[in-house]
Design a protein around this motif. Structure first.
Motif, mmCIF file in Angstrom:
data_model
loop_
_atom_site.group_PDB
_atom_site.id
_atom_site.type_symbol
_atom_site.label_atom_id
_atom_site.label_comp_id
_atom_site.label_asym_id
_atom_site.label_seq_id
_atom_site.Cartn_x
_atom_site.Cartn_y
_atom_site.Cartn_z
ATOM 1 N N LEU A 46 25.810 -38.774 11.191
ATOM 2 C CA LEU A 46 25.738 -39.484 12.466
ATOM 3 C C LEU A 46 26.533 -38.781 13.559
ATOM 4 N N GLU A 47 27.486 -37.971 13.150
ATOM 5 C CA GLU A 47 28.359 -37.293 14.109
ATOM 6 C C GLU A 47 27.712 -36.036 14.661
ATOM 7 N N ILE A 48 26.876 -35.379 13.848
ATOM 8 C CA ILE A 48 26.261 -34.103 14.227
ATOM 9 C C ILE A 48 24.757 -34.299 14.365
ATOM 10 N N ALA A 49 24.177 -33.584 15.279
ATOM 11 C CA ALA A 49 22.725 -33.640 15.455
ATOM 12 C C ALA A 49 22.035 -33.258 14.150
ATOM 13 N N PRO A 50 20.968 -33.948 13.748
ATOM 14 C CA PRO A 50 20.311 -33.690 12.462
ATOM 15 C C PRO A 50 19.959 -32.227 12.221
ATOM 16 N N LYS A 51 19.533 -31.514 13.255
ATOM 17 C CA LYS A 51 19.140 -30.120 13.065
ATOM 18 C C LYS A 51 20.333 -29.209 12.809
ATOM 19 N N HIS A 52 21.562 -29.691 13.111
ATOM 20 C CA HIS A 52 22.755 -28.876 12.885
ATOM 21 C C HIS A 52 23.548 -29.318 11.652
ATOM 22 N N TYR A 53 23.110 -30.410 11.019
ATOM 23 C CA TYR A 53 23.866 -30.955 9.878
ATOM 24 C C TYR A 53 23.918 -29.961 8.714
ATOM 25 N N MET A 54 22.768 -29.463 8.290
ATOM 26 C CA MET A 54 22.734 -28.513 7.170
ATOM 27 C C MET A 54 23.429 -27.209 7.547
ATOM 28 N N GLU A 55 23.267 -26.803 8.780
ATOM 29 C CA GLU A 55 23.922 -25.576 9.242
ATOM 30 C C GLU A 55 25.439 -25.711 9.156
ATOM 31 N N TRP A 56 25.965 -26.892 9.539
ATOM 32 C CA TRP A 56 27.415 -27.120 9.464
ATOM 33 C C TRP A 56 27.896 -27.091 8.016
ATOM 34 N N LEU A 57 27.160 -27.741 7.104
ATOM 35 C CA LEU A 57 27.562 -27.753 5.695
ATOM 36 C C LEU A 57 27.574 -26.351 5.109
ATOM 37 N N ASP A 58 26.531 -25.578 5.358
ATOM 38 C CA ASP A 58 26.471 -24.205 4.833
ATOM 39 C C ASP A 58 27.587 -23.338 5.398
ATOM 40 N N HIS A 59 27.965 -23.632 6.628
ATOM 41 C CA HIS A 59 28.966 -22.816 7.310
ATOM 42 C C HIS A 59 30.386 -23.156 6.874
ATOM 43 N N HIS A 60 30.606 -24.393 6.429
ATOM 44 C CA HIS A 60 31.977 -24.852 6.168
ATOM 45 C C HIS A 60 32.290 -25.199 4.716
ATOM 46 N N ILE A 61 31.274 -25.453 3.887
ATOM 47 C CA ILE A 61 31.524 -25.846 2.494
ATOM 48 C C ILE A 61 30.702 -24.959 1.568
ATOM 49 N N HIS A 62 31.396 -24.167 0.770
ATOM 50 C CA HIS A 62 30.710 -23.266 -0.159
ATOM 51 C C HIS A 62 30.343 -23.978 -1.454
ATOM 52 N N ALA A 63 31.237 -24.794 -1.991
ATOM 53 C CA ALA A 63 30.988 -25.462 -3.270
ATOM 54 C C ALA A 63 31.722 -26.794 -3.318
ATOM 55 N N TYR A 64 31.130 -27.711 -4.049
ATOM 56 C CA TYR A 64 31.713 -29.040 -4.241
ATOM 57 C C TYR A 64 31.874 -29.285 -5.740
ATOM 58 N N TYR A 65 33.111 -29.557 -6.182
ATOM 59 C CA TYR A 65 33.415 -29.837 -7.578
ATOM 60 C C TYR A 65 33.755 -31.325 -7.702
ATOM 61 N N ALA A 66 32.840 -32.082 -8.294
ATOM 62 C CA ALA A 66 33.032 -33.523 -8.485
ATOM 63 C C ALA A 66 33.624 -33.745 -9.872
ATOM 64 N N VAL A 67 34.898 -34.048 -9.942
ATOM 65 C CA VAL A 67 35.603 -34.186 -11.218
ATOM 66 C C VAL A 67 35.826 -35.669 -11.517
ATOM 67 N N GLY A 68 35.308 -36.121 -12.658
ATOM 68 C CA GLY A 68 35.485 -37.522 -13.048
ATOM 69 C C GLY A 68 34.941 -38.496 -12.027
ATOM 70 N N ALA A 69 33.801 -38.188 -11.446
ATOM 71 C CA ALA A 69 33.247 -39.019 -10.368
ATOM 72 C C ALA A 69 32.659 -40.312 -10.924
ATOM 73 N N PRO A 70 33.106 -41.483 -10.431
ATOM 74 C CA PRO A 70 32.536 -42.770 -10.864
ATOM 75 C C PRO A 70 31.258 -43.065 -10.086
ATOM 76 N N LEU A 71 30.198 -42.345 -10.383
ATOM 77 C CA LEU A 71 28.987 -42.388 -9.564
ATOM 78 C C LEU A 71 28.272 -43.731 -9.624
ATOM 79 N N LEU A 72 28.520 -44.517 -10.679
ATOM 80 C CA LEU A 72 28.000 -45.881 -10.749
ATOM 81 C C LEU A 72 29.142 -46.886 -10.888
ATOM 82 N N GLY A 73 30.337 -46.470 -10.500
ATOM 83 C CA GLY A 73 31.487 -47.352 -10.564
ATOM 84 C C GLY A 73 32.168 -47.335 -11.919
ATOM 85 N N SER A 74 33.158 -48.203 -12.066
ATOM 86 C CA SER A 74 33.935 -48.291 -13.300
ATOM 87 C C SER A 74 34.180 -49.753 -13.651
#
Length: 475
Positions: free
Chosen positions: A38-66
């Motif tokens: 919502l903060e960035i224009a949709p056409k620049h969202y993926m560009e911002w992620l590729d430019h600023h985040i190389h990898a995401y490591y989700a460790v012990g993620a409660p993806l459906l809660g606990s």
């Protein structure tokens, strides 16, 4: 704040960042990604992620809660602190963020098309939750068992009024006494994860629990009606180039509770009369020893988060997955098991057909580098590593270091780091071989005592003359 941190890091180091999130930190990172849309224009969202985040490591993620979140909400979890359960419950209920890990169903999601018809005002949209037919075909909202079973005391005034006569005949008196006794008995109800996460459970205990109105208010205002994201809904793969989902398995983990009134005042007004666990191999058992009917999985969770919640990230993998299983300790290629191009249905778990030695702890890698162009997805399951200690596991730190070094190395040719062998890379990887009365892996380790060592294994250290370029063997 996160956006400023990532953009500042990019300016200072000249490249994208690595994101390591543990436990509820993954929920925070998810909310940031939704806010960023919502903060960035949709056409620049993926560009911002590729430019600023190389990898995401989700460790012990409660993806459906606990399930443990419900325990903290109703009776308290001390986390080892020298406090009573009641005090721990008051502390937990003072944090609105405690509800962020409430269990929920993987079959329900927000339908934004219908949300526009449910407006509180011109500026606030109430998200509309819809569930597919699997939610109603099953009994436990994709969880092993119903999350909560509770004995609710009779509500004052719930018994029907009876006419009292001066000299009733005996049969009539018995009927009236029986009716009064039955309607004053506590009622037992069960609730699925979906019923807990949508507030049904809290609404039903409003008359019996001092904290329920406050918790229900927080749940509705800050979660179910959050204009950016209802976090109690399933998460699809984040649109980041490299995503790694990492968690421990095969530990005894709580998945359901039976509560009953204690007769005391808040915060000690509920007691746990039984707990349902999932154990190694996904088997279900109860603390009371009673038989448990439910859906079993191939494994159990990490003490804190159940397996179905941790492993939900397998839905992020594509239709073809490479699976590798190796011992956690130093090993050679002969110890590795591998299955390539395994077919994967995203609606079901993927279980490798591989052997296990009960004496060995393994890492099982599920890797997909072809389903999404330019993106890589991996899931790592580490045997017998619990939720709170995984972040300091030397095994995990070794793998993270190797994968990061491989990912950034200019000569890397493989999509993922090689699993064929693991050699000691740090002093902690060396050990004492009692059978041969020497340090194990003598090609890499040597006995070198340092003041303060309390056992032989601590005195086994990496050779000072070890090859400094051994990292290239994994690239």
């Amino acid at each position: 704040m996160f956006r400023i941190i990532f953009e500042t890091a990019r300016k200072l180091r000249g490249g994208p960042s690595l994101v390591y999130a543990h436990s509820m930190g993954n929920n925070v990172f998810r909310y940031f990604l939704e806010w960023l849309k919502l903060e960035i224009a949709p056409k620049h969202y993926m560009e911002w992620l590729d430019h600023h985040i190389h990898a995401y490591y989700a460790v012990g993620a409660p993806l459906l809660g606990s399930a443990e979140t419900v325990k903290a909400l109703m009776s308290g979890v001390t986390f080892g602190l020298p406090i009573s359960d009641g005090t721990a419950r008051v502390m937990c209920n003072s944090f609105a963020s405690s509800l962020w890990m409430l269990p929920f169903s993987k079959h329900c999601h927000v339908d934004h098309r219908m949300s526009s018809n449910f407006r509180e005002s011109d500026s606030v949209v109430v998200p509309h939750l819809v569930c597919d037919k699997k939610e109603y075909e099953g009994n436990s909202s994709s969880w092993p068992v119903n999350l909560v079973k509770i004995d609710l005391p009779a509500t004052p005034g719930s018994c029907p009024a009876t006419e009292v006569v001066a000299h009733p005949i005996a049969p009539l008196a018995q009927d009236v006494m029986s009716q009064t006794f039955q309607c004053s008995m506590p009622s037992q109800k069960s609730y699925t994860a979906h019923q807990v996460s949508t507030g049904t459970f809290l609404r039903d205990i409003l008359d019996h629990d001092f904290n329920s109105p406050n918790a229900l208010h927080h749940l509705i205002k800050y979660y179910l009606e959050d204009p950016i994201l209802n976090p109690l809904t399933p998460w699809s793969r984040p649109p980041i180039k490299n995503v790694y989902c990492i968690y421990g398995v095969d530990m005894k983990t709580e998945v359901g509770y039976h509560f009953a009134p204690s007769g005391k005042a808040y915060p000690d007004n509920w007691i746990i009369t039984d707990i349902i666990y999932e154990t190694e191999g996904g088997q279900l058992q109860s603390r009371s020893g009673m038989e448990v009917n439910g859906s079993t999985g191939p494994s159990s969770g990490d003490v804190t988060v159940p397996y179905n919640s941790l492993s939900y990230c397998k839905t992020w993998l594509g239709s073809r997955v490479n699976i590798t299983r190796t011992p956690q300790t130093a090993h050679e290629v002969t110890d590795m098991q591998e299955q390539l191009n395994v077919e994967h249905d995203r609606e079901s778990d993927i279980v490798p057909n591989m052997t296990r030695d009960s004496r060995v702890k393994y890492i099982t890698y599920y890797e997909d580098g072809i389903s999404l162009s330019g993106k890589r997805t991996a899931v790592w399951e580490l045997d017998k590593i619990d939720h709170r200690n995984i972040v300091r596991s030397s095994i995990l730190l070794r793998e993270l270091w190797l994968e990061t070094a491989h990912s950034y190395h200019k000569d890397a040719k493989r999509q993922f780091v090689s699993k064929e062998r693991r050699e000691p890379m740090r002093d902690e990887d060396c050990f004492w071989d009692y059978a041969k009365a020497r340090c194990g892996r003598p090609d890499r380790c040597e006995y070198r005592y340092v003041f303060g060592d309390v056992h032989l294994g601590q005195s086994c250290r990496l050779q000072a003359s070890s090859d400094k370029d051994h990292i290239l063997r994994y690239i």
